[in-house]
Structures are given as C-alpha cells and as structure tokens.
Design a protein around this motif. Structure first.
Motif, mmCIF file in Angstrom:
data_model
loop_
_atom_site.group_PDB
_atom_site.id
_atom_site.type_symbol
_atom_site.label_atom_id
_atom_site.label_comp_id
_atom_site.label_asym_id
_atom_site.label_seq_id
_atom_site.Cartn_x
_atom_site.Cartn_y
_atom_site.Cartn_z
ATOM 1 N N ARG A 304 32.220 -15.367 79.800
ATOM 2 C CA ARG A 304 32.507 -14.693 78.540
ATOM 3 C C ARG A 304 33.468 -13.517 78.749
ATOM 4 O O ARG A 304 34.370 -13.297 77.948
ATOM 5 C CB ARG A 304 31.207 -14.207 77.891
ATOM 6 N N VAL A 308 37.165 -12.780 77.091
ATOM 7 C CA VAL A 308 37.540 -11.469 76.538
ATOM 8 C C VAL A 308 38.834 -10.979 77.193
ATOM 9 O O VAL A 308 39.769 -10.532 76.514
ATOM 10 C CB VAL A 308 36.399 -10.448 76.786
ATOM 11 N N MET B 1 29.322 -33.498 56.112
ATOM 12 C CA MET B 1 30.428 -32.894 56.842
ATOM 13 C C MET B 1 30.139 -31.416 57.116
ATOM 14 O O MET B 1 29.717 -30.691 56.236
ATOM 15 C CB MET B 1 31.701 -33.052 56.027
ATOM 16 N N THR B 2 30.382 -30.992 58.318
ATOM 17 C CA THR B 2 30.145 -29.593 58.669
ATOM 18 C C THR B 2 31.143 -28.696 57.935
ATOM 19 O O THR B 2 32.324 -28.982 57.901
ATOM 20 C CB THR B 2 30.346 -29.391 60.181
ATOM 21 N N TRP B 4 33.599 -25.844 57.698
ATOM 22 C CA TRP B 4 34.374 -25.162 58.750
ATOM 23 C C TRP B 4 34.620 -23.704 58.423
ATOM 24 O O TRP B 4 34.955 -22.895 59.266
ATOM 25 C CB TRP B 4 35.719 -25.870 58.965
ATOM 26 N N ARG B 5 34.450 -23.349 57.121
ATOM 27 C CA ARG B 5 34.947 -22.041 56.696
ATOM 28 C C ARG B 5 34.250 -20.876 57.386
ATOM 29 O O ARG B 5 34.885 -20.025 57.976
ATOM 30 C CB ARG B 5 34.822 -21.916 55.178
ATOM 31 N N PRO B 7 32.216 -20.688 60.100
ATOM 32 C CA PRO B 7 32.387 -20.586 61.556
ATOM 33 C C PRO B 7 33.810 -20.184 61.942
ATOM 34 O O PRO B 7 34.013 -19.383 62.848
ATOM 35 C CB PRO B 7 32.069 -21.990 62.068
ATOM 36 N N ALA B 8 34.809 -20.709 61.204
ATOM 37 C CA ALA B 8 36.191 -20.336 61.533
ATOM 38 C C ALA B 8 36.403 -18.853 61.268
ATOM 39 O O ALA B 8 37.101 -18.166 62.019
ATOM 40 C CB ALA B 8 37.172 -21.169 60.712
ATOM 41 N N ARG B 10 34.155 -16.644 61.612
ATOM 42 C CA ARG B 10 33.540 -15.968 62.761
ATOM 43 C C ARG B 10 34.493 -15.982 63.947
ATOM 44 O O ARG B 10 34.617 -15.009 64.686
ATOM 45 C CB ARG B 10 32.235 -16.665 63.149
ATOM 46 N N GLY B 11 35.162 -17.131 64.118
ATOM 47 C CA GLY B 11 36.106 -17.247 65.228
ATOM 48 C C GLY B 11 37.222 -16.216 65.106
ATOM 49 O O GLY B 11 37.605 -15.570 66.079
ATOM 50 N N ILE B 14 36.735 -12.366 66.090
ATOM 51 C CA ILE B 14 36.868 -11.826 67.451
ATOM 52 C C ILE B 14 38.211 -11.128 67.647
ATOM 53 O O ILE B 14 38.374 -10.327 68.540
ATOM 54 C CB ILE B 14 36.667 -12.902 68.561
ATOM 55 N N THR B 75 26.622 -20.446 69.737
ATOM 56 C CA THR B 75 28.021 -20.040 69.658
ATOM 57 C C THR B 75 28.173 -18.718 68.919
ATOM 58 O O THR B 75 29.037 -17.905 69.276
ATOM 59 C CB THR B 75 28.844 -21.126 68.930
ATOM 60 N N PHE B 78 27.596 -15.998 71.268
ATOM 61 C CA PHE B 78 28.711 -15.927 72.216
ATOM 62 C C PHE B 78 29.902 -15.201 71.577
ATOM 63 O O PHE B 78 30.494 -14.287 72.170
ATOM 64 C CB PHE B 78 29.111 -17.349 72.625
ATOM 65 N N LEU B 79 30.231 -15.610 70.356
ATOM 66 C CA LEU B 79 31.392 -15.015 69.695
ATOM 67 C C LEU B 79 31.156 -13.533 69.395
ATOM 68 O O LEU B 79 32.074 -12.721 69.486
ATOM 69 C CB LEU B 79 31.712 -15.774 68.402
ATOM 70 N N GLY B 81 29.372 -11.504 71.169
ATOM 71 C CA GLY B 81 29.551 -10.799 72.445
ATOM 72 C C GLY B 81 31.026 -10.609 72.765
ATOM 73 O O GLY B 81 31.459 -9.523 73.199
ATOM 74 N N VAL B 82 31.812 -11.665 72.541
ATOM 75 C CA VAL B 82 33.260 -11.571 72.795
ATOM 76 C C VAL B 82 33.882 -10.511 71.878
ATOM 77 O O VAL B 82 34.672 -9.668 72.318
ATOM 78 C CB VAL B 82 33.937 -12.948 72.570
#
Lengths: 848, 112
Positions: A304, A308, B1-2, B4-5, B7-8, B10-11, B14, B75, B78-79, B81-82
C-alpha cells in the motif's frame, strides 16, 4: 452479481465451469485468435505480437542511439580530436538524446505494458487492439524516417531539448529542427494513443475479483505512467506546434524583440520533460517491484505504501520543471518553491527503495541475473537520486549547471533507473514467452560488463563537470585536467557496449518465441505466469489475492482446463470481460477488433502527412492526410458491433455484449482524450498569460481590440450549437430516433460551431491584427488554430455519425458513436467559449 | 450489474491530497509572477500564508472523512489508507514549498 461460492471444509471451490469442456471449445478459441501468417503478421493486432514488435523496435533504437553515444565518446576521448566535425557532433549528440528519450525509453516501457498487462490482469487483450497497433506502426515508420535524417546530414542539431532562439529560423535555417518538431511531435501522439489504451485496460479489463487492492504493482505503475503522459505530453506538443508555426509562418512566440519569449519554450518543454523522467522511471520501478518479491520468495513489503509513493511521485513530479531553469533569472521565492518540491519528491521515491530493501531482507534473495540487474539498479539509481537532491539546491546547481556533472547525474538516473530494470525485466519475463530462458552464464557476463562499464564511463564525469568541463562541446583543449578523465569515460563506454553485445548474443542464442514456453521457472505468484496463449489464458480466473499462484496452487491447472470464466468465445468473435474500475466485478463482454489493414494504412499515411510536411511537400502531405482520415473511417466502420443477446460466461453470470454511456470503454477513452485536449489548452492559456507577464508593453489597448459585436455573435453561434447538441442528444434517447431531424441537428450544430469560430477569427482579422505582428498576436491566432483542430475532429465525427445513422448503424441502443461525438462536441464548445473569454476579455481586463 | 459510480468516486478521492498540493503550488507560483507586476511582494506573502492555511484545512477535512472509512472492509479500507497517506505526504510537500517561500523574499531576482 453472483460470486464464486466457497464450499467444503478444505476450501474446495465451486468453479464457474466445472464440467468437462466441449471438444470444439478450444479449437474455436484458437481459430478466432489465430494470428495472420507470413508477411501478413503486419496486420495483426494481438497484444503479444504488437508488444514484441514494439519492444524490438524500441531496442533497435536503443542500439542505434547507443552507437551514437559511442561516437560521442570517441570524439571526446582526446583533446582537440577531429574525428567528428562540430556540426556532425551536434547532430549526433542531439539525436543520441532525442532517440534515447523519445524513441527508446517511453516506447520501451509502453511496449512492456502492452506485452504484459493483459496476461497480468487476466484479460484476453487490451481494449482497443487496433489503436495499439496504430500507435506501433506510426512509431516504427516515423521513428525510422526520423533517424535516417542523420545519414543525409539534415538531423536536428540544437540539443534534445531544442531551445530557441538557437532552434528558431534565424539560427537554424535548415530542416533539421523541423524534423524534430514534426517527427517527434507526431510520435508523442502515438505515445498518447498507447497511454489511453493502457489506462482503460488497467481500470476496466481486470479479471473478476482483482480489486484495486489486489492489482499487481506493475499495473499500478503503468496506470500512473499513462496518467502522467496524458497531462505531461500535451505541453510539449503545444510547444512543438508553436515553434513550428514560428518557423514556418513567422509567428514570433519565442522572439523577444517582437514580444515573444524564448523562456516560454523552456517552461513548456520542462513541464513535459521533468515528469518524463518519472514517466520512464515509474514503470521500471514497477518491474523491480514484481521481480524482487519473486526472487526473495516473499510478498512485497509495503504494497500500500508503494502505491502511495507511486501516486505521490507522479503528482509531485509536475512541480519540478523549473529546477532545469534555476539559472534563467526567475525570482528567488519561485526558485524556492521548485527547490522545495524537488526535495519533497525524494520522500516517496525513498519509500519505494526502502520497501524493496525490506522485501529483500524479509525473504531470501536468489542471486539470479534479474536479481543482479535489480541490485545494480538500486545502487546506481540511488546515487543518481542523491546527486539529484544536490542539483535541486539552487546554489549548487548554479555551479554544476550545464557541466558534465549534470550529464553524469542524468545518466545515473535514467540508465540506472530505467535501463537496468529493463534488462532485469527481459531476463525475468523471457521464460513466459520463450521456449528457453536466457543464459545465466552469459547474463552474468552481460551484467558485469554493463555495471562496471557504466560506472567507469559515468562516475568520472561528476569530477569532469566539477572541474569545469561544459556539456555539449564537441572538443576541448589539452591541459584543462579533463584529458585523462575523458579517456577513462570512453573506455568505460566501450566496456558497457561489450556488455550489451553479450546480452545480444545471449538473446539471439536462447530467445525462441513459442506457445510452449519455459514457464514459471522463478515460481512467481502473478497471473502472467499462467499458461499463456494468443487468446490469453484458456479461461479467466477469479482473483482473491495479490499473488494468486502462491495462494491457489491449483489455479494454473483449473484455468488451463477451462474451469473458470469464459472458456470459449461466447459471441464467435474476439472478446474480453469488462469489469468495474474499483472492485473488478464483471459488467459486460466487449468484442474486440480482429486483424486488419486499415489501421496500418492510417498509421503510414499519418506518418506520411507529418514527414512530407517537414520537407515542404505540401500537396503530397495533404493527400496523405486525407488518406489517413479515410483509413481511420474505414477502420472505425466495423468497430461498434450491434448488441446481441446476453451471454453466459459461467458461474451463473450472464453479461450483456454491449454497453453505452459511462459504462462503455469508448466513453472512458473519449473522456481521457478530452483530458489530453484540456491539458493542451491549459498549457496554451499558461503561455498566453506568461507572455503578458514578460511583454505587457506589446499588448494592445482597448481601442485596438476587436469590437464586441462579432465576438458576441460568435458566442451566440456557439450557444446555438450547444442547443442543437442537446436536441440531438434528446432525440437519440427515443426508442425510434427520428433520422432526418437527428441528422440535421448534428449537421447544423457542427456548422454553427465552425461558423462561430470563423466569426471570431474574422473579428481579429478585421481589427487589423496579424499573427506575425507580435507574440501577443501570434498567441491570439494560436488559440484559433487549437480551436479549429478540435472542431475539425468534431466535424469528421459528426459526418461519421450521420453516415452510420443513414446506414442504420446508429440507434438509441447502439449509440456509442453518438455518445463520443456528443462528449467531444460539448468539450469543443466549452473550450471555444473559454478561448473567446480569454482573448477578448483578458486584454480588456488588464489593458491601459 | 455492479454500480460503478460510488466506487469510482472513492477511487478518485485518493487524488484529493495531490490535487490540493498541485492547486496550492500553481496558485503561489503563478501569483508571484502576477502580483509582482501589480500589487507588490507583501501581498504575495499574505497570499502564500492564506493559501497554505486553506490547503492544510482542506487536507485535514479530507483526512477526517477518509479516517472514518478506515473502519470499512476490503477495497474501501485499502483506498482510505492510500488516501490518508497521500493527504499526509501532500501536506508535508506543501509545507516544504510554503516554508521555502516564506524564507525567501518575493519579487526579487534570483541573482540579488
């Protein structure tokens, strides 16, 4: 969406396609994905073929530029040497840098991405195979022609960074600079095409379950790399457009006495040039992050934190460009900003280095040839990084600037940071594609000679520079204390070349491309080590960890037996599973392009357009440009196949075969292209405002500006165009799209866009402004050039959409072509309005 | 269908820290060129300090939002934390830049 159920006490999995495969399943996959034979291989689009061609071409340029490096070293081996003339030397050192940076380093890492990413991500191919092939052939043709200029003595000679005024018409009247501007500018477009494919591929074609948290580090680095290309390359593309306009039509962007500024070039060039160092380095660091855990036999420490670090380095590297310009007279506080940013970027860079060291420490490193190259990389790159911090200090940089210290530093960073990892990568991944691995014995010789040769060549250059030898000189007098050091450097350079030769011998003797590969000889844990075929893996696995081959020992067997997703072609075409960007859940099945010739013709004619323009064969260039557009239209005609019934990929998952809007990959690619265009325009706006800060006295007062009637009329036409765009969009969503009204809205809407731009141009022209008059005037007309460039693309796409509508290939459901047109059209209107506000509003705001 | 909005979204979150860093950098650098032509060096000092405080506050707010997401699973965690680490690194880089700026005079040539 259903997921795989885990059943049984021993973690026995319910596989998506557990039963025996039908007999013809494998054969149909092989038939559909078969590559053309013989010379027709040129028409292939499969990522493995394209990746091999790409890498081979990049390596060819590495060898060619390496030979130029040896010629440089021969010339400098002794004082007063007359081996090369001054002009020849200038051409050779310019081409050495240019070819290494533009034709080797960036394409080589892009090639690694194209070759490895689909296998690593569990995709059958990248999402736009013909775009990748187009980028390759444009690069091959453009690059080879560009290199051949050396043999005719017409290569550029102004240094790889092409600073004006040296490269302006006054001091470089030949075509050498034009070759650089048009040839390299065009190859950058090819790099952007590759970057778009990589971004969409990484974010949307991962195997089910491969969330962002489980993605291989190389995929993260390729994502950051491609994202950086999107924002960095447009700056240098704009710079090349402006300098070529100055050279061809006398628009004085960089001529100080006419209100331009030569430093504008340096700002634009280094806004690209500094991130470019990291664009090259980050994927190489990604390769290292894949090799180290395998060779140490333990998962990567600090996964991770490395993610970063990658994002931080990628971002901060955009704030360093002025550290190439510390001696240009920029105010002290601004220099402080860039110096501080240059030091801040060392923190995330250091995180990566410590993560690799920690991984090595936590495992047991096998000293294979890839490991040796990684160790060499760590030593050399760290030294280059340390001298980087030194030259980031303004007082030190004042002493070292333009000396051989900088030559030593940049080679430690670039050769250490990119070439060593690339050799490691070639030794590491060859068994995944070749029947035999490369030789450990020859590899050790290659490493030893390259490592020793490199240090013998470049370590003394630090001292040569510190005792005063300037860079870019073709010779030097005896008795300056530089003689012995230069001779040692030359000996080292030839030792390095001997190491590369040993590698070549190894490669030729052992590399045998085959479907029966040596396999996972390193016991690596990532997907590219599954049995790989032209269609990728036999079936697409579900991923539940970062190192799936380590955590699921049966994975390779089950994948190869077709027990996972999509073990067949569900639609009878090439296809890959499209998944969601964060959690990688299947969304739809995308059908991919098959081999063809249209994209090859498009690449050749696009190259022809730029190259013929360089030698002023305008008619032939125009014909080539038209043929390029025709080829692209032919290529695109079949690229949006009609939806079919949803298909079963196994595990109870049924997927549609068509998607539009934000789910479709075409939409993603178009949005990224718009980001490229926006980055280009922001660079332009920077240039426009920058020229005001340095030469406000040449700007017009209110009376000299165009009256407001024409600009307001132009804005009205742009708003009318926007209204027609909304109208067409509204009609496109009806069940039965009314064809005539829909097509008329598209046609007239595009005409309104062009009309608005023409009226704006007329306003400036009628006010008596001519682009040759001053830097200000040139900037105003450059705005028009940029707007027309986007409007031309919208016009072609609109004509294409109308043609598809007539042919019944554009409906409310099958609508990706219109969606993409609408995106670019809307963007073009917005950018045009912004341009008008800038060119008509700003001078009024600040004028006397 | 998943969907996407979200989670994207969230992406993209970061990138908040690096974006704040970039905006701060552009503002303080461009402002020196513009203000030195018009209002003078003192005003740039005020702007530098204000922009830095504003940027640190923005990073702090984002850090709090992402901190709450650390309690989620997989995830999302994880995101988060990033994003937090990037906020921190961006803050450090931002203070580097501001510190260098405050230590040096505005609107003076590099050679003086």
């Amino acid at each position: 969406m259903s997921a795989i159920r885990m059943t049984g006490s021993a973690g026995e999995k319910a596989l998506p396609n557990p039963g025996p495969s039908p007999a013809d399943e494998l054969r149909s996959l092989e038939t559909i994905w078969a590559s053309p034979k013989g010379w027709r291989i040129v028409s292939d689009v499969n990522n493995t073929t394209i990746g091999h061609f790409y890498l081979a071409t990049a390596f060819l340029f590495f060898l060619l530029a390496g030979v130029l490096g040896l010629l440089i070293r021969l010339q400098l081996a002794a004082p007063g040497n007359e081996f090369l003339s001054q002009e020849t030397y200038n051409q050779i050192f310019t081409m050495h840098g240019t070819v290494m940076m533009f034709l080797f380093a960036v394409p080589a890492v892009e090639a690694v991405g194209i070759l490895l990413l689909p296998a690593m991500l569990g995709a059958r191919d990248l999402p736009f195979p013909r775009l990748g092939a187009f980028a390759l052939w444009a690069y091959v043709v453009g690059g080879l022609v560009f290199f051949c200029t050396l043999f005719f003595g017409v290569a550029p000679s102004g240094g790889w960074f092409m600073y004006p005024p040296l490269t302006g018409m006054r001091f470089s009247p030949g075509v050498g600079a034009d070759w650089w501007l048009l040839g390299i500018g065009f190859i950058e477009i090819s790099a952007i095409a590759g970057a778009i494919e990589i971004i969409v591929g990484v974010l949307r074609t991962r195997a089910p379950g491969m969330t962002l948290a489980r993605m291989p580090i190389l995929a993260w680095t390729m994502l950051v790399f491609a994202g950086m290309i999107v924002f960095a390359f447009p700056a240098v593309i704009l710079a090349t457009i402006l300098l070529e306009l100055e050279r061809a039509f006398d628009w004085p962007f960089f001529i100080a006495e006419r209100g331009g500024d030569a430093l504008l070039w340096q700002h634009l060039f280094w806004f690209f040039g500094h991130p470019d160092v990291y664009i090259i380095f980050l994927p190489a660091a990604g390769m290292v992050s894949m090799i180290v855990p395998t060779m140490a036999g333990t998962p990567l420490v600090g996964y991770r934190l490395i993610v970063v670090a990658l994002i931080a380095v990628g971002s901060f590297s955009f704030g360093l460009w002025v550290h190439h310009m510390f001696t240009t007279g920029i105010p002290a506080r601004s220099l402080g900003f860039f110096s501080a940013a240059s030091m801040a970027v060392a923190i995330p860079s250091g995180i990566q280095v410590f993560a690799w060291i920690a991984t090595i420490a936590s495992g047991r490193l096998r000293l294979t040839v890839p490991s040796l190259f990684v160790i060499g990389f760590l030593l050399i790159f760290t030294l280059g990084g340390l001298t980087g911090v030194m030259v980031a200090m303004v007082p030190f940089d004042r002493q070292a600037h333009d000396s051989y210290f900088v030559v030593a530093h940049l080679h430690y960073v670039l050769f250490g940071g990119m070439v060593f990892p690339l050799f490691a990568a070639i030794y590491y991944w060859t068994p995944a594609f070749s029947r035999r691995a490369l030789s450990e014995r020859l590899g050790r010789w290659a490493f030893g000679l390259i490592f020793a040769g490199f240090n013998i060549a470049f370590l003394p250059m630090h001292i040569t520079g510190l005792i005063g030898m300037p860079r870019r000189v073709y010779t030097y007098p005896a008795g300056m204390g530089w003689d012995g050091l230069n001779l040692v450097s030359t000996i080292g350079a030839f030792m390095l070349a001997a190491g590369v030769f040993a590698f070549l011998v190894d490669f030729i003797r052992h590399m045998r491309l085959s479907s029966k590969t040596a396999g996972n000889i390193w016991q690596a844990g990532t997907l590219e080590w599954l049995p790989n075929h032209p269609y990728g893996t036999r079936s697409i696995p579900r991923i539940s960890s970062r190192d799936p081959l380590w955590t699921e020992p049966d994975l390779a067997r089950d994948v190869e037996a077709g027990r996972y997703y999509l073990p067949r072609s569900a639609t009878g075409a090439r296809e890959t599973i499209v998944t969601s960007p964060v959690d990688a859940e299947p969304q739809y099945l995308m059908r991919l392009s098959a081999p063809g010739w249209a994209h090859v013709a498009a690449a050749v004619f696009t190259a022809g357009f730029f190259l013929l323009l360089t030698v002023k064969l305008v008619t032939l260039a125009a014909m080539s440009g038209v043929l390029a557009v025709v080829s692209i239209i032919v290529w695109m005609w079949d690229s949006d196949p009609a939806p079919t019934e949803p298909v079963d990929i196994g595990g109870g998952i049924t997927l549609p075969t068509y998607a539009s809007g934000p789910v479709s990959l075409g939409w993603w690619a178009m949005v990224i292209l718009m980001l490229v265009a926006a980055a280009l325009y922001v660079s332009y706006a920077f240039g426009y405002l920058y020229l005001w800060t340095v030469s406000a006295q040449t700007w017009p007062d209110g009376a000299a500006l165009p009256g407001l009637s024409r600009p307001l009329g132009a804005a009205g036409m742009l708003f009318a165009s926007a209204a027609m765009l909304f109208g067409a969009h509204s009609l496109s969503q009806r069940d039965h799209v009314p064809g005539t009204a829909f097509m008329m809205l598209i046609g007239f809407g595009t005409l309104a866009l062009l009309g608005g731009l023409a009226l704006d141009l007329l306003a400036h022209w009628r006010a008596g402004l001519r682009p040759q008059a001053s830097g200000y005037a040139a900037m105003v007309y450059a705005n028009t050039v940029l707007q027309l460039q986007i409007a031309a693309a919208v016009t072609i796409m609109a004509a294409f959409a109308i043609a598809r509508s007539i042919a019944g290939r554009l409906t409310s459901e099958r609508r990706v072509v219109f969606d993409n047109l609408a995106l670019l059209w809307g963007y073009a209107i917005s950018q045009s309005l912004l341009g008008m506000a800038l060119t008509h509003g700003f001078p009024r705001l600040v004028g006397p | 269908m998943t969907s996407w909005r979200s989670p994207a979204g969230r992406g993209l979150s970061i990138l908040f820290g690096p974006t704040v860093w970039a905006l701060h950098f552009i503002v303080v650098y461009a402002a020196e060129s513009l203000l030195c032509r018009t209002a003078g060096g003192d005003s740039h000092g005020i702007l530098l300090a204000s922009a830095t405080v504003l940027a640190i506050v923005a990073l702090g707010c984002h850090l709090r939002v992402e901190g709450r997401r650390l309690g989620e699973e997989g995830t999302a965690r994880f995101l988060a934390g990033v994003a937090i680490a990037l906020d921190g690194l961006s803050g450090i880089a931002l203070l580097f830049v501001a510190g260098a700026g405050l230590a040096l005079p505005a609107c003076t040539g590099a050679m003086t």
